[in-house]
Motif scaffolding. Structure first.
Motif, short mmCIF file in Angstrom:
data_model
loop_
_atom_site.label_atom_id
_atom_site.label_comp_id
_atom_site.label_asym_id
_atom_site.label_seq_id
_atom_site.Cartn_x
_atom_site.Cartn_y
_atom_site.Cartn_z
N GLY A 1 0.81 -1.21 0.00
CA GLY A 1 0.00 0.00 0.00
C GLY A 1 0.85 1.26 0.00
O GLY A 1 2.07 1.22 -0.17
N ILE A 2 0.19 2.40 0.20
CA ILE A 2 0.90 3.68 0.24
C ILE A 2 1.79 3.71 1.47
O ILE A 2 1.40 3.33 2.55
CB ILE A 2 -0.12 4.84 0.31
N GLY A 3 3.01 4.18 1.30
CA GLY A 3 3.87 4.41 2.45
C GLY A 3 4.73 3.24 2.86
O GLY A 3 5.38 3.28 3.90
N GLY A 4 4.77 2.17 2.08
CA GLY A 4 5.66 1.06 2.42
C GLY A 4 4.90 -0.24 2.58
O GLY A 4 3.69 -0.30 2.41
N GLU B 1 8.55 6.66 0.14
CA GLU B 1 8.21 8.08 0.11
C GLU B 1 6.72 8.28 0.35
O GLU B 1 5.89 7.69 -0.32
CB GLU B 1 8.60 8.68 -1.24
N ASP B 2 6.40 9.10 1.33
CA ASP B 2 5.01 9.41 1.65
C ASP B 2 4.99 10.75 2.37
O ASP B 2 5.45 10.86 3.51
CB ASP B 2 4.41 8.31 2.52
N LYS B 3 4.46 11.76 1.73
CA LYS B 3 4.51 13.11 2.30
C LYS B 3 3.75 13.22 3.62
O LYS B 3 4.00 14.14 4.42
CB LYS B 3 3.95 14.11 1.30
N ARG C 1 12.27 8.05 7.67
CA ARG C 1 12.80 8.34 6.34
C ARG C 1 12.50 7.19 5.39
O ARG C 1 12.34 6.05 5.83
CB ARG C 1 14.32 8.57 6.40
N SER C 2 12.44 7.51 4.12
CA SER C 2 12.25 6.47 3.11
C SER C 2 13.36 5.44 3.21
O SER C 2 14.54 5.79 3.30
CB SER C 2 12.24 7.10 1.71
N LEU D 1 2.67 1.43 6.11
CA LEU D 1 2.86 2.47 7.13
C LEU D 1 1.76 3.52 7.07
O LEU D 1 1.38 4.10 8.09
CB LEU D 1 4.22 3.15 6.91
N HIS D 2 1.23 3.78 5.88
CA HIS D 2 0.19 4.80 5.77
C HIS D 2 -1.02 4.46 6.63
O HIS D 2 -1.74 5.35 7.10
CB HIS D 2 -0.23 4.96 4.29
#
Length: 454
Positions: free
Chosen positions: A366-369, A391-393, A432-433, A449-450
């Motif tokens: 998914g988003i974020g890892g 990478e996830d802002k 960090r990414s 992680l998201h």
């Protein structure tokens, strides 16, 4: 995701529950109508009566739209054949086979390559590895690893004699320089993800994240054993005992194994001449005493009958100082084991289900890892995940003081592993990414992680 499972024994049933709870669509194939009925009573799945290696049966189960195919029937050969057929029917499907025979296990790489398998799992080998890890650190009731073994989560009971008893986690942190985090506590059947003002009491079971050197230093400070068990008495000559004996002998440990079947004794004696193989009844209390139960460092009952293992383990706790680890097949005996206070119990079926669930979650990135490692603790009420950050802002490069208010409740970031460095995160730290982030939570089914954000 869509999953097809072949076999609804203990592993298949546990796995079906896990995958459905994680939000996946699950079909289960089995030859027994009664077994399928029991599974459908426990969990919402599509039951399919038939042979898991029959193409028409597989099509009835939805093989053409399945993302994951998992064969965990009692037959290694059927599992391998079923995966081969499933893989030929769908190019993109991930196939997982349970293979228990030690002969086949030696050819894992060959089988994966030739049959195009995504993963081979061996519950007995995994259980033996779990027992071996615990024999390395007899003071612990459970030990699991992250980041290629550099970071661990371990579980132990708090005794009134320990210096940490009666102190808050904040006090313990200020009194010492331990670089570790108590991330979960079980007390009187209740599970808590503690804050800094939580006070540890006699009888608590705590789960702690730390680097291995820090864990050893902590155990030594408490006056607990951090040296491996050197002598081990095993009862039962099954597959787990075979794998465990091999591991112990390779690390130069003393092994004495008791087995009732004379033919099995001969088999073990032939394969393990360095071990002492004894023909006898490992459930006979007087016989166990004659074989040195009072003097060994560890006692591991591994017969095929849970009740016999529990009785032997309980007796050993009463008459010896040995580290006692037993294997339990029935997951519904969890509560019984808690009441008996046996040092450690290993559940091969749960280990197997967790391993497959981890793999499935890793596929649903998914988003974020994504999920790198997954463990379930404290009767499956806590999940401990190693998540790889991308990478996830909304997550990365944000101080945790700012991020904290946006996290789900009953969730803690236990540690960050960055370029091999172990970090217990403070408010000024960031994700960090590329970091490995250890998350401990009561929430189920997190796959990136998201998803830790509220």
């Amino acid at each position: 995701m869509n999953a097809v499972i072949v076999g609804c024994g203990k592993v298949g049933t546990e796995l079906a529950k896990t995958l459905v709870n994680d939000g996946h669509n699950v079909s289960v194939i089995d030859r027994s109508e009664k077994a399928l009925s029991l599974v459908t009573e426990a969990v919402d799945i599509l039951p399919v009566l038939g042979n898991g290696a029959d193409i028409n049966t597989l099509r009835s189960a939805g093989i053409d739209t399945a993302d994951i195919f998992i064969a965990v029937s009692p037959s290694d050969e059927l599992n391998l054949l079923a995966c081969l057929i499933a893989g030929s029917e769908s190019e993109d499907i991930k196939t997982i086979a349970r293979v228990r025979n030690p002969v086949y296990s030696k050819e894992t790489k060959f089988l994966k390559n030739r049959l195009g398998l995504s993963k081979i799992i061996n519950p007995e080998l995994m259980a033996a590895s779990e027992i071996y890890k615990l024999l390395q650190y007899p003071a612990l009731s459970r030990l699991d690893t992250f980041a290629d073994g550099r970071v661990v989560i371990f579980t132990m009971h708090v005794d009134g004699m320990y210096s940490i008893e009666g102190k808050s986690l904040q006090e313990i942190g200020s009194d010492t320089d331990y670089n570790m985090l108590v991330c979960a506590v079980e007390r009187n059947g209740e599970v808590v993800i503690p804050s800094g003002n939580f006070i540890l009491n006699d009888g608590d079971e705590i789960s702690v994240v730390a680097a291995i050197p820090e864990m050893k230093r902590f155990l030594k400070t408490l006056g607990l054993k951090s040296d491996p068990a050197r002598s081990c008495l095993i009862t039962g000559g099954g597959v787990i005992a075979y794998y465990l004996t091999d591991m112990l002998l390779k690390s130069k440990r003393q092994v004495r194994l008791i087995e009732l079947d004379e033919k099995t004794c001969g088999f073990f004696s032939e394969d393990f001449p360095e071990a002492e193989i004894i023909h006898g009844d490992g459930t006979d209390k007087s016989f166990l005493l004659k074989q040195g139960l009072k003097y060994v460092d560890a006692f591991v009952p591994l017969t095929g009958i849970d009740e016999e293992n529990i009785i032997s383990a309980t007796y050993a706790k009463n008459v010896s100082d040995a580290k006692v680890i037993t294997k339990i097949n029935r997951t519904d005996l969890n509560d019984v084991m808690d009441e008996l206070h046996v040092d450690s119990a290993v559940y091969p079926k749960l280990i197997c289900a967790d391993s497959i669930a981890q793999y499935v979650r890793a596929q649903s990135k998914g988003i974020g890892g994504q999920v790198e490692t997954l463990y379930r603790y404290l009767d499956n009420r806590i999940e401990v995940l190693e998540l790889i950050a991308s990478e996830d802002k909304d997550l990365t490069d944000i101080p945790l003081t700012e991020l904290g208010s946006r996290l789900k409740d009953n969730l803690i970031l236990a540690c960050i592993i960055r370029d091999g460095t172990f970090i217990i995160p403070s408010g000024k730290d960031t994700i960090r990414s590329g970091d490995s982030v250890i998350v401990v939570t009561t929430h189920k089914g997190i796959s990136s992680l998201h998803e830790i954000l509220a």
